[in-house]
Design a protein around this motif. Structure first.
Motif, PDB file in Angstrom:
ATOM      1  N   ASP A 197       0.668  -1.214   0.115  1.00 48.95           N
ATOM      2  CA  ASP A 197      -0.141   0.064   0.035  1.00 48.95           C
ATOM      3  C   ASP A 197       0.811   1.307  -0.116  1.00 48.95           C
ATOM      4  OD1 ASP A 197      -2.226  -1.376   0.097  1.00 48.95           O
ATOM      5  OD2 ASP A 197      -2.585  -1.531   2.167  1.00 48.95           O
ATOM      6  N   CYS A 199      -0.053   5.428   0.635  1.00 46.13           N
ATOM      7  CA  CYS A 199      -0.911   6.199   1.268  1.00 46.13           C
ATOM      8  C   CYS A 199      -0.659   7.627   0.506  1.00 46.13           C
ATOM      9  CB  CYS A 199      -0.803   6.402   2.566  1.00 46.13           C
ATOM     10  SG  CYS A 199      -2.094   7.396   3.371  1.00 46.13           S
ATOM     11  N   ALA A 223      -3.857   3.682  -1.085  1.00 44.14           N
ATOM     12  CA  ALA A 223      -4.589   3.710   0.368  1.00 44.14           C
ATOM     13  C   ALA A 223      -4.670   5.278   0.733  1.00 44.14           C
ATOM     14  CB  ALA A 223      -3.856   3.139   1.597  1.00 44.14           C
ATOM     15  N   ASP A 238       0.564   5.187   9.831  1.00 43.20           N
ATOM     16  CA  ASP A 238      -0.293   3.853   9.815  1.00 43.20           C
ATOM     17  C   ASP A 238      -0.054   3.017   8.479  1.00 43.20           C
ATOM     18  OD1 ASP A 238      -1.433   4.689  12.197  1.00 43.20           O
ATOM     19  OD2 ASP A 238      -3.161   5.472  11.188  1.00 43.20           O
ATOM     20  N   THR A 239       0.017   3.363   7.456  1.00 42.00           N
ATOM     21  CA  THR A 239       0.376   2.620   6.064  1.00 42.00           C
ATOM     22  C   THR A 239       1.617   2.034   5.974  1.00 42.00           C
ATOM     23  OG1 THR A 239      -1.608   3.851   5.256  1.00 42.00           O
ATOM     24  CG2 THR A 239      -0.032   2.538   3.625  1.00 42.00           C
ATOM     25  N   GLY A 242       4.153   6.685   2.064  1.00 37.89           N
ATOM     26  CA  GLY A 242       3.230   7.523   1.321  1.00 37.89           C
ATOM     27  C   GLY A 242       3.786   8.592   0.949  1.00 37.89           C
TER      28      GLY A 242
END
Length: 299
Positions: A197, A199, A223, A238-239, A242
């Motif tokens: 993922d 972000c 995400a 959290d991911t 990003g």
């Protein structure tokens, strides 16, 4: 009679201030630039609840705008996007007189689209919008404003980027340290080898695809922060990995993130629709670019 050229500009925010600073340097209108910028900063503080004026919004609007003088700035009211849709005072127009040509700045919600529809020959907007709307997606990415014009499909738009104004923040890679193998660099090559993922803000999906290139995103899933998220950096933490806009990166570091490569500059750009150009618009371009602040971009 001196010809007047209308130039589309944003109604508020950092891009408008960048335009005013450029005109202050080029046309010597420092007092005007300071007046408009300070007025809009105050009104932003009002909408954010940090200032509490004694006069209502209509009284302030009447005080700011002198309709008898075309060289005095005019303002207008818009509905803000916040809860309750409060009214917000924003920039409307002003005429700046020079020896060669008069420049009328005209506020638009979407200056770039005003050029695309041939309402204006010249305008200012965020470089991000050009990437989001008309830059073609290719397997390889791009990393500078100089690459942008070559990626604009002429069937999509006549608009071209002339120069950046230097009010630069960057779309920057950031990650939790545990995502990075020992000795790895947080850069484009890392993303190309990454699976998982990534972000990003939903509005920047196409921009990220253009900047990184579609090949680099083969095994990547986007995400997004929750709609009510206070900080995008928290969602990236959290991911694990990003991309977000950074100036100093202090907020990212507060969430334990490592800052990586600056992928693409997010800045205000001067744009032109060449099909609407004239001798007068060339005079305006010279006024706005002949200041050694940035290098003009080749078409």
């Amino acid at each position: 009679m001196t010809e007047t050229v209308c130039v589309a500009v944003p109604r508020k925010g950092r891009p408008l201030e960048a335009v005013l600073e450029r005109l202050a340097a080029g046309a010597g209108v420092h007092a005007l630039a300071d007046e408009v910028s300070s007025t809009l900063r105050y009104e932003k503080a009002v909408t954010k609840g940090r200032q509490h004026p004694d006069r209502d919004v209509y009284e302030r609007l009447a005080d700011y705008s002198d309709l008898s003088d075309p060289t005095s700035p005019e303002y207008t009211l818009l509905r803000d996007d916040r809860d309750g849709k409060p009214r917000r005072i924003v920039f409307d127009s002003v005429t700046i007189e020079t020896d060669a040509v008069n420049v009328q700045l005209v506020g638009r919600e979407e200056p770039f689209r005003s050029l695309r529809t041939h309402e204006f020959a010249l305008g200012f907007d965020s470089a991000d919008l050009v990437l989001e709307e008309v830059v073609s997606l290719r397997p390889d990415g791009l990393d500078s404003l100089a690459d942008v014009n070559a990626r604009i499909d002429p069937r999509e738009s006549d608009v071209r980027v002339v120069t950046g104004l230097g009010d630069t923040v960057y779309h920057t890679l950031m990650a939790k340290p545990e995502v990075l193998p020992p000795g790895a660099e947080l850069d484009r090559e890392f993303v190309a080898d990454y699976t998982g993922d990534l972000c990003i803000s939903p509005r920047y999906e196409r921009l990220v695809e253009a900047v990184l290139g579609t090949d680099a995103l083969t095994d990547v899933d986007f995400a997004y922060p929750a709609p009510d998220a206070d900080e995008e950096e928290a969602a990236i933490a959290d991911t694990g990995l990003g991309i977000y806009l950074t100036v100093t990166g202090s907020t990212a570091r507060d969430y334990g993130l490592v800052l990586g490569e600056h992928l693409f500059p997010s800045e205000t750009v001067l744009m032109e629709n060449p099909t609407e150009a004239s001798d007068a618009t060339e005079d305006v371009k010279e006024l706005l670019t002949d200041q050694q602040l940035e290098t003009a971009i080749e078409a």
